[in-house]
Motif scaffolding. Structure first.
Motif, PDB file in Angstrom:
ATOM      1  N   ARG A 242       0.829  -1.205   0.000  1.00 42.04           N
ATOM      2  CA  ARG A 242       0.000   0.000   0.000  1.00 42.04           C
ATOM      3  C   ARG A 242       0.864   1.255   0.000  1.00 42.04           C
ATOM      4  NH1 ARG A 242      -5.192  -0.754   4.064  1.00 42.04           N
ATOM      5  NH2 ARG A 242      -6.415  -2.099   2.681  1.00 42.04           N
ATOM      6  N   HIS A 243       1.920   1.239   0.802  1.00 39.14           N
ATOM      7  CA  HIS A 243       2.813   2.392   0.868  1.00 39.14           C
ATOM      8  C   HIS A 243       3.498   2.615  -0.471  1.00 39.14           C
ATOM      9  CE1 HIS A 243       5.367   5.371   2.752  1.00 39.14           C
ATOM     10  NE2 HIS A 243       6.448   4.738   2.350  1.00 39.14           N
ATOM     11  N   PHE A 244       3.977   1.539  -1.079  1.00 42.07           N
ATOM     12  CA  PHE A 244       4.640   1.645  -2.382  1.00 42.07           C
ATOM     13  C   PHE A 244       3.683   2.202  -3.431  1.00 42.07           C
ATOM     14  CE2 PHE A 244       5.586   0.102  -6.590  1.00 42.07           C
ATOM     15  CZ  PHE A 244       6.949   0.326  -6.732  1.00 42.07           C
ATOM     16  N   VAL A 245       2.474   1.656  -3.500  1.00 40.22           N
ATOM     17  CA  VAL A 245       1.515   2.093  -4.512  1.00 40.22           C
ATOM     18  C   VAL A 245       1.165   3.564  -4.323  1.00 40.22           C
ATOM     19  CG1 VAL A 245      -0.871   1.816  -5.329  1.00 40.22           C
ATOM     20  CG2 VAL A 245       0.579  -0.195  -4.970  1.00 40.22           C
TER      21      VAL A 245
ATOM     22  N   GLN B 273      -8.708  -3.616  -5.090  1.00 38.87           N
ATOM     23  CA  GLN B 273      -9.460  -3.547  -3.832  1.00 38.87           C
ATOM     24  C   GLN B 273      -8.537  -3.539  -2.617  1.00 38.87           C
ATOM     25  OE1 GLN B 273      -9.468  -6.260  -5.800  1.00 38.87           O
ATOM     26  NE2 GLN B 273      -8.813  -7.977  -4.518  1.00 38.87           N
ATOM     27  N   GLN B 274      -7.307  -4.023  -2.783  1.00 38.06           N
ATOM     28  CA  GLN B 274      -6.350  -3.976  -1.685  1.00 38.06           C
ATOM     29  C   GLN B 274      -5.882  -2.550  -1.394  1.00 38.06           C
ATOM     30  OE1 GLN B 274      -3.058  -6.679  -2.037  1.00 38.06           O
ATOM     31  NE2 GLN B 274      -4.309  -8.323  -2.898  1.00 38.06           N
ATOM     32  N   PHE B 275      -5.907  -1.710  -2.418  1.00 36.07           N
ATOM     33  CA  PHE B 275      -5.361  -0.358  -2.287  1.00 36.07           C
ATOM     34  C   PHE B 275      -6.430   0.723  -2.207  1.00 36.07           C
ATOM     35  CE2 PHE B 275      -2.569  -2.965  -5.061  1.00 36.07           C
ATOM     36  CZ  PHE B 275      -1.604  -3.233  -4.107  1.00 36.07           C
TER      37      PHE B 275
ATOM     38  N   ALA C  52      -3.313   4.361   0.060  1.00 39.10           N
ATOM     39  CA  ALA C  52      -3.223   4.660  -1.374  1.00 39.10           C
ATOM     40  C   ALA C  52      -4.539   5.126  -1.979  1.00 39.10           C
ATOM     41  CB  ALA C  52      -2.732   3.425  -2.128  1.00 39.10           C
ATOM     42  N   LYS C  53      -5.615   5.059  -1.224  1.00 40.15           N
ATOM     43  CA  LYS C  53      -6.948   5.281  -1.793  1.00 40.15           C
ATOM     44  C   LYS C  53      -7.115   6.672  -2.384  1.00 40.15           C
ATOM     45  CE  LYS C  53     -11.840   4.539  -0.715  1.00 40.15           C
ATOM     46  NZ  LYS C  53     -12.786   4.024   0.314  1.00 40.15           N
ATOM     47  N   GLU C  54      -6.680   7.700  -1.688  1.00 44.68           N
ATOM     48  CA  GLU C  54      -6.909   9.075  -2.141  1.00 44.68           C
ATOM     49  C   GLU C  54      -6.213   9.370  -3.460  1.00 44.68           C
ATOM     50  OE1 GLU C  54      -6.339  13.713  -0.603  1.00 44.68           O
ATOM     51  OE2 GLU C  54      -6.015  12.036   0.780  1.00 44.68           O
TER      52      GLU C  54
END
Length: 211
Positions: A148-151, A176-178, A187-189
């Motif tokens: 998540r941090h990488f993405v 859906q993971q992110f 990473a969603k925003e």
């Protein structure tokens, strides 16, 4: 946006619906059922169609969502789409958290990178852009939180820098993971920003999800 259900491996027909929108370069993906039949069945087995009667056009900078159950042919369909993008000279980046697309890296002109913890994400994005690469980025070596941090960082750098390097298409597997429907994610925003504003920076986006 163009929404596509790339049909089931165990029957059913694939379909795509959507409005092509503004004038821009089209990337036709014309798929014919003869080319996409599953392997010839053994004697007595039922012949099953992998994909049937698919015709897909994605505008440069357009957002596409590919949705289906596990094993329904989503990633296989994405692989076909990427082959067509490469054929038409469109640069692409695949963020792959589960190692689905290692085979794509076997195509000429596509690089494969397995990311490990501690990588300088900014330098990595800069390397991809400056060398104008087609690349599959395998994230299996990272923990769920590190993915998540990488993405998040990768998407932020890409959004900030891409415009001066020219258009490219970003594909994110298991999105859906992110960017889960419910709750927050690191990473969603930025992924929401890419889906609505990315085309202005020359970034097309396709996301692949089971729901």
């Amino acid at each position: 946006p163009l929404a596509c259900g790339l049909g089931a491996r165990r029957g059913g027909r694939a379909r795509c619906v959507g409005d092509p929108g503004r004038e821009s370069r089209r990337l036709p993906v014309h798929v014919h059922d003869r080319a996409l039949l599953a392997e010839e069945p053994a004697s007595g087995e039922v012949r099953r169609v992998a994909l049937d009667d698919v015709s897909l056009e994605i505008e440069q900078g357009q957002f596409a969502s590919i949705v289906g159950k596990s094993g329904s042919g989503k990633s296989w369909g994405v692989g076909l789409m990427l082959e067509q993008m490469r054929f038409h000279g469109v640069r692409f980046i695949v963020l792959d958290p589960v190692g689905t697309h290692s085979g794509i890296a076997q195509m000429e002109g596509v690089q494969f990178h397995a990311v490990q913890k501690g990588i300088s994400v900014g330098r990595f994005v800069e390397y991809i852009l400056e060398h104008d690469l087609n690349v599959v980025v395998n994230l299996r070596g990272l923990t769920f939180e590190d993915q998540r941090h990488f993405v998040r960082l990768f998407a932020e750098y890409l959004y900030r820098w891409n415009k001066e390097f020219g258009p490219r298409h970003l594909v994110i597997e298991e999105v859906q993971q992110f960017a889960p429907q419910q709750g927050k994610s690191e990473a969603k925003e930025i992924l929401q920003v890419l889906s609505t504003m990315g085309r202005m920076e020359g970034i097309g986006l396709s996301v692949v999800t089971q729901r």
